[in-house]
Design a protein around this motif. Structure first.
Motif, PDB file in Angstrom:
ATOM      1  N   GLY A   1       9.681 -19.912 -23.681  1.00  0.00           N
ATOM      2  CA  GLY A   1      10.684 -21.255 -23.385  1.00  0.00           C
ATOM      3  C   GLY A   1      10.052 -21.572 -21.792  1.00  0.00           C
ATOM      4  N   THR A   2       9.345 -20.828 -20.876  1.00  0.00           N
ATOM      5  CA  THR A   2       9.281 -21.605 -19.607  1.00  0.00           C
ATOM      6  C   THR A   2       7.349 -21.578 -19.857  1.00  0.00           C
ATOM      7  N   LEU A   3       6.925 -21.470 -18.948  1.00  0.00           N
ATOM      8  CA  LEU A   3       5.643 -22.007 -18.731  1.00  0.00           C
ATOM      9  C   LEU A   3       4.851 -20.351 -18.485  1.00  0.00           C
ATOM     10  N   CYS A   4       5.560 -19.546 -18.141  1.00  0.00           N
ATOM     11  CA  CYS A   4       4.876 -18.194 -19.102  1.00  0.00           C
ATOM     12  C   CYS A   4       4.947 -17.119 -19.687  1.00  0.00           C
ATOM     13  N   GLU A   5       5.468 -18.116 -21.114  1.00  0.00           N
ATOM     14  CA  GLU A   5       5.691 -16.975 -22.325  1.00  0.00           C
ATOM     15  C   GLU A   5       4.197 -17.142 -22.603  1.00  0.00           C
ATOM     16  N   GLY A   6       4.345 -15.940 -23.280  1.00  0.00           N
ATOM     17  CA  GLY A   6       2.622 -15.349 -23.165  1.00  0.00           C
ATOM     18  C   GLY A   6       1.762 -14.983 -22.009  1.00  0.00           C
ATOM     19  N   ALA A   7       1.664 -14.908 -21.050  1.00  0.00           N
ATOM     20  CA  ALA A   7       1.318 -14.318 -19.796  1.00  0.00           C
ATOM     21  C   ALA A   7       1.212 -13.235 -19.740  1.00  0.00           C
ATOM     22  N   LYS A   8       0.318 -12.844 -19.292  1.00  0.00           N
ATOM     23  CA  LYS A   8      -0.154 -11.559 -19.177  1.00  0.00           C
ATOM     24  C   LYS A   8      -0.203 -10.750 -17.742  1.00  0.00           C
ATOM     25  N   LEU A   9       0.606  -9.723 -17.903  1.00  0.00           N
ATOM     26  CA  LEU A   9       1.096  -9.334 -16.684  1.00  0.00           C
ATOM     27  C   LEU A   9      -0.121  -8.248 -15.692  1.00  0.00           C
ATOM     28  N   THR A  10      -0.325  -8.315 -15.135  1.00  0.00           N
ATOM     29  CA  THR A  10      -1.493  -7.163 -14.302  1.00  0.00           C
ATOM     30  C   THR A  10      -0.867  -6.832 -13.164  1.00  0.00           C
ATOM     31  N   ILE A  11      -0.753  -5.443 -12.508  1.00  0.00           N
ATOM     32  CA  ILE A  11      -0.642  -4.725 -11.309  1.00  0.00           C
ATOM     33  C   ILE A  11      -1.117  -3.653 -10.500  1.00  0.00           C
ATOM     34  N   ASP A  12      -1.481  -4.076  -9.578  1.00  0.00           N
ATOM     35  CA  ASP A  12      -1.672  -3.258  -8.659  1.00  0.00           C
ATOM     36  C   ASP A  12      -1.437  -2.456  -8.118  1.00  0.00           C
ATOM     37  N   PHE A  13      -1.514  -1.706  -8.391  1.00  0.00           N
ATOM     38  CA  PHE A  13      -0.481   0.054  -8.103  1.00  0.00           C
ATOM     39  C   PHE A  13      -1.265   0.658  -6.587  1.00  0.00           C
ATOM     40  N   ILE A  14       0.067   0.730  -5.744  1.00  0.00           N
ATOM     41  CA  ILE A  14      -0.030   1.028  -4.136  1.00  0.00           C
ATOM     42  C   ILE A  14      -0.027   2.522  -3.777  1.00  0.00           C
ATOM     43  N   GLU A  15      -1.396   3.438  -4.262  1.00  0.00           N
ATOM     44  CA  GLU A  15      -0.633   4.962  -3.087  1.00  0.00           C
ATOM     45  C   GLU A  15      -0.016   4.848  -1.843  1.00  0.00           C
ATOM     46  N   PRO A  16       0.887   5.536  -1.699  1.00  0.00           N
ATOM     47  CA  PRO A  16       1.570   5.745  -0.537  1.00  0.00           C
ATOM     48  C   PRO A  16       1.511   6.081   0.822  1.00  0.00           C
ATOM     49  N   ARG A  17       1.378   6.057   1.525  1.00  0.00           N
ATOM     50  CA  ARG A  17       0.337   6.356   2.990  1.00  0.00           C
ATOM     51  C   ARG A  17       1.372   6.528   3.954  1.00  0.00           C
ATOM     52  N   SER A  18       1.183   6.953   4.312  1.00  0.00           N
ATOM     53  CA  SER A  18       2.244   7.454   6.075  1.00  0.00           C
ATOM     54  C   SER A  18       1.370   7.970   7.249  1.00  0.00           C
ATOM     55  N   ARG A  19       2.009   7.243   8.511  1.00  0.00           N
ATOM     56  CA  ARG A  19       1.864   7.450  10.248  1.00  0.00           C
ATOM     57  C   ARG A  19       2.324   8.477  10.616  1.00  0.00           C
ATOM     58  N   CYS A  20       1.859   9.398  10.646  1.00  0.00           N
ATOM     59  CA  CYS A  20       2.873  10.762  12.020  1.00  0.00           C
ATOM     60  C   CYS A  20       2.531  10.027  13.445  1.00  0.00           C
ATOM     61  N   PRO A  21       3.793   9.600  14.168  1.00  0.00           N
ATOM     62  CA  PRO A  21       3.758   8.957  15.576  1.00  0.00           C
ATOM     63  C   PRO A  21       3.844   9.714  15.974  1.00  0.00           C
ATOM     64  N   GLU A  22       3.389  11.079  16.202  1.00  0.00           N
ATOM     65  CA  GLU A  22       3.288  11.861  17.110  1.00  0.00           C
ATOM     66  C   GLU A  22       1.553  12.350  17.231  1.00  0.00           C
ATOM     67  N   CYS A  23       1.204  12.469  16.473  1.00  0.00           N
ATOM     68  CA  CYS A  23      -0.329  12.878  16.223  1.00  0.00           C
ATOM     69  C   CYS A  23      -1.557  11.513  16.204  1.00  0.00           C
TER      70      CYS A  23
ATOM     71  N   VAL B   1      -1.895  10.929  12.756  1.00  0.00           N
ATOM     72  CA  VAL B   1      -2.676  10.571  11.876  1.00  0.00           C
ATOM     73  C   VAL B   1      -1.920  10.437  10.293  1.00  0.00           C
ATOM     74  N   GLU B   2      -2.934   9.352   9.359  1.00  0.00           N
ATOM     75  CA  GLU B   2      -2.670   8.831   8.749  1.00  0.00           C
ATOM     76  C   GLU B   2      -3.094   9.865   6.938  1.00  0.00           C
ATOM     77  N   PHE B   3      -1.811   9.247   6.478  1.00  0.00           N
ATOM     78  CA  PHE B   3      -2.383   9.792   5.001  1.00  0.00           C
ATOM     79  C   PHE B   3      -1.839  10.242   4.174  1.00  0.00           C
ATOM     80  N   GLU B   4      -2.390  10.084   2.297  1.00  0.00           N
ATOM     81  CA  GLU B   4      -1.824   9.829   1.266  1.00  0.00           C
ATOM     82  C   GLU B   4      -0.652  10.559   0.655  1.00  0.00           C
ATOM     83  N   HIS B   5       0.369  10.478   0.408  1.00  0.00           N
ATOM     84  CA  HIS B   5       1.270  11.375   0.107  1.00  0.00           C
ATOM     85  C   HIS B   5       2.304  11.232  -1.591  1.00  0.00           C
TER      86      HIS B   5
END
Lengths: 114, 218
Positions: A54-76, A78-82
């Motif tokens: 009953g809203t403007l969104c009825e029947g809309a397609k959903l597209t999700i771009d999933f982002i992989e986790p990444r962190s940065r080490c404050p000591e050295c 380095v950026e890395f996926e995990h």
């Protein structure tokens, strides 16, 4: 389980943006979601179908771009996926690293018919 | 036609939460968001926390439950101002509910506001309420594997309280595994084993809370 709360908030924003633009219907909703937010795509689609009736969104397609986790080490510096659990620095072993990606929860854009 | 939105999904909640934060800051109030499962001992932990620190700080409590005034009556019986939020079917507190509850308090007479969120290890974690810190309570009978099963809530915690340690011998609870999984998910969060009803460990837990309140309020 948290997908209904998230979708309800998404539809508030999208329905009002679409209405402001004078849209007749929303064709597609595009989201960016970090994998660490543990959002289940099927549950989001189900929530969209259930909540958009009953809203403007009825029947809309959903597209999700999933982002992989990444962190940065404050000591050295380095950026890395995990994975979800172990984000200790692969270089120096420091367990206290900073998450720089993977927790996003954004509405990027929508496609509408005018 | 494409319309760029570029907004966080929980934009509205987060903006209202920032307003809550500003209001609380203006009154020098520290807000702790307490997250846990139903039956983990949130209310008894709150009561033990207040008892340990009430000579130093004035407390107020917001109780979130789907229904009833059971918890707020316990808090009020201890002489603490308390507002009960009944969410109806909603499984978590949202920032607008906190904004409404704040209207019922005399904010000038509060130092620490404890918010007992709805018992839920999933949805509560998404909704920032304007809190200064988050504590997650896990109780021994729930099992040591909860951080592995519900990682996000533990990842976002500033402190983890392990409640009901007085009955640990009666349950198959492996504290070493519990600590090992937490150290993978959230190595920065301190862990406080307590028994809210027996008083065990309350001094260490409230010592941490006291120190973070001092640090935040300056």
């Amino acid at each position: 389980m948290h997908e209904f709360g998230l979708m309800s908030s998404i539809l508030d924003t999208v329905n009002s943006s679409a209405a402001e633009a004078g849209a007749s219907r929303v064709v597609e909703i595009r989201l960016t979601i970090g994998e660490m937010a543990q959002v289940v795509e099927e549950a989001m689609v189900f929530a969209l179908e259930a909540l958009s009736e009953g809203t403007l969104c009825e029947g809309a397609k959903l597209t999700i771009d999933f982002i992989e986790p990444r962190s940065r080490c404050p000591e050295c510096g380095v950026e890395f996926e995990h994975g979800f659990y172990n984000r200790a620095c692969p270089e120096c072993g420091n367990p206290l690293t900073d998450i720089i990606a993977g927790k996003e929860m954004y509405i990027d854009s929508i496609e509408v018919d005018i | 036609m494409q319309l760029d939105i570029g907004k966080p999904i929980l934009d509205k909640n987060d903006r209202l939460a920032e307003e809550n934060r500003e209001l609380l800051d203006a009154h020098g109030i520290f807000m702790l968001n307490i997250l846990a499962s139903p039956g983990s001992g949130k209310t008894s932990t709150i009561l033990a926390t207040i008892e340990a620190l009430r000579s130093k700080y004035s407390f107020a409590v917001i109780e979130g439950d789907l229904a009833s005034k059971v918890d707020s009556e316990k808090i009020k019986a201890a002489g603490i101002p308390c507002v009960q939020i009944n969410t109806g079917g909603i499984c978590h507190l949202e920032s607008n509910m906190i904004a409404n509850a704040l209207k019922a308090f005399d904010l000038d007479s509060i130092d620490i506001l404890l918010v007992e969120n709805v018992g839920n290890l999933v949805c509560t974690t998404d909704f920032y309420l304007g809190e200064n810190a988050r504590a997650v309570i896990l109780s021994v009978p729930e099992g040591h594997d909860k951080p592995v099963k519900y990682p996000i809530i533990f990842q976002e915690a500033d402190a983890v309280v392990l409640n009901k340690v007085d009955v640990i011998d009666y349950f198959d609870f492996n504290e070493r595994e519990f600590r090992a999984s937490l150290s993978q998910i959230n190595p920065a969060a301190p862990i406080f084993p307590i028994s809210a009803t027996k008083g065990t460990g309350i001094k260490a837990w409230t010592g941490w809370l006291d120190s973070i309140v001092i640090e935040t309020r300056g």
